[in-house]
Design a protein around this motif. Structure first.
Motif, PDB file in Angstrom:
ATOM      1  N   THR A  75      20.522  -9.279 -37.142  1.00 21.23           N
ATOM      2  CA  THR A  75      20.110  -7.920 -37.302  1.00 21.23           C
ATOM      3  C   THR A  75      18.984  -7.414 -36.584  1.00 21.23           C
ATOM      4  O   THR A  75      18.195  -8.041 -35.745  1.00 21.23           O
ATOM      5  CB  THR A  75      19.809  -7.672 -38.768  1.00 21.23           C
ATOM      6  OG1 THR A  75      18.567  -8.726 -38.924  1.00 21.23           O
ATOM      7  CG2 THR A  75      20.679  -8.176 -39.663  1.00 21.23           C
ATOM      8  N   GLN A  77      16.761  -3.455 -35.546  1.00 27.89           N
ATOM      9  CA  GLN A  77      16.461  -1.862 -35.932  1.00 27.89           C
ATOM     10  C   GLN A  77      17.008  -0.799 -35.062  1.00 27.89           C
ATOM     11  O   GLN A  77      16.752  -1.099 -33.666  1.00 27.89           O
ATOM     12  CB  GLN A  77      15.073  -1.810 -36.417  1.00 27.89           C
ATOM     13  CG  GLN A  77      14.480  -2.673 -37.436  1.00 27.89           C
ATOM     14  CD  GLN A  77      15.305  -2.174 -38.775  1.00 27.89           C
ATOM     15  OE1 GLN A  77      15.217  -0.819 -39.128  1.00 27.89           O
ATOM     16  NE2 GLN A  77      15.732  -3.020 -39.447  1.00 27.89           N
ATOM     17  N   THR A  82      18.875  -0.470 -40.130  1.00 23.84           N
ATOM     18  CA  THR A  82      19.134  -1.828 -39.868  1.00 23.84           C
ATOM     19  C   THR A  82      20.613  -1.941 -39.521  1.00 23.84           C
ATOM     20  O   THR A  82      21.656  -1.644 -40.206  1.00 23.84           O
ATOM     21  CB  THR A  82      18.829  -2.746 -40.990  1.00 23.84           C
ATOM     22  OG1 THR A  82      17.598  -2.676 -41.354  1.00 23.84           O
ATOM     23  CG2 THR A  82      19.196  -4.137 -40.857  1.00 23.84           C
TER      24      THR A  82
END
Length: 211
Positions: A75, A77, A82
């Protein structure tokens, strides 16, 4: 980007086929953005010249090296959202979908289309032969994409957008009752035969959904 006063920080590559990577150098030079992809498609990415030869296109200058490799479940940003990487091998070894849960959409590249899936046979295209697996793409769609929320918007690499719910109901490859194997190969053969009847050289394939 300039018209909307936006800045590109990351270039997310879904897979290493020429129609999804040829603009990488120009976009990176214009924005300074990082190129991110799954390492299993690095060979396809680096051999883009051979792909261009097979499709009758002029080979590009050497593509910039990826800045980072993404793995299943990673993951990061992006624009305050996200993003989760979902490894979906089958169309290519490193095909990856990018799921933005907060925004309710998933970019699936050429893995999942509205009513169909990505191509997995490459007769007459040496640079891509042996790089796809029809059973694997169905399995990865059923096990990883069909588990996303029903309302998730699917932004495919070609064609119209759809939703996970619509594909569960209408796409035969997405149903748990679908059994990959002989039946899948038969459908693949019919699709390829129908395409071959209207296709000239392989160069035309790049503009069609599923390639």
């Amino acid at each position: 980007l300039d018209a909307h006063q936006l800045r590109c920080n990351r270039i997310l590559i879904t897979h290493g086929h020429l129609d999804h990577i040829l603009g990488g150098r120009e976009l990176k030079e214009a924005t300074g953005a990082e190129i991110i992809m799954h390492q299993d498609d690095l060979t396809l990415y680096e051999n883009v010249g051979a792909q261009c030869d097979d499709f009758g296109l002029s080979p590009p200058a050497t593509l910039p090296k990826p800045d980072a490799f993404i793995a299943d479940g990673d993951t990061f940003q992006l624009c305050g959202l996200t993003c989760r990487a979902i490894h979906n091998p089958g169309h290519t070894p490193g095909s990856t979908s990018y799921y933005f849960e907060q925004a309710g959409f998933c970019c699936t590249g050429d893995t999942l289309f509205r009513g169909s899936i990505g191509r997995t046979s490459w007769a007459g295209i040496p640079s891509l032969q042996g790089t796809s697996d029809p059973n694997m793409i169905v399995r990865s769609i059923q096990q990883k994409l069909m588990t996303l929320p029903t309302e998730t918007v699917v932004i495919a690499g070609h064609g119209q957008s759809t939703t996970i719910g619509d594909e569960r109901r209408r796409n035969p490859y997405c149903r748990r009752s679908w059994r990959a194997g002989c039946s899948l190969f038969a459908v693949e053969a019919m699709r390829n035969a129908a395409t071959a009847q209207t296709r000239e050289p392989a160069r035309l394939c790049a503009s069609r959904p599923g390639y």
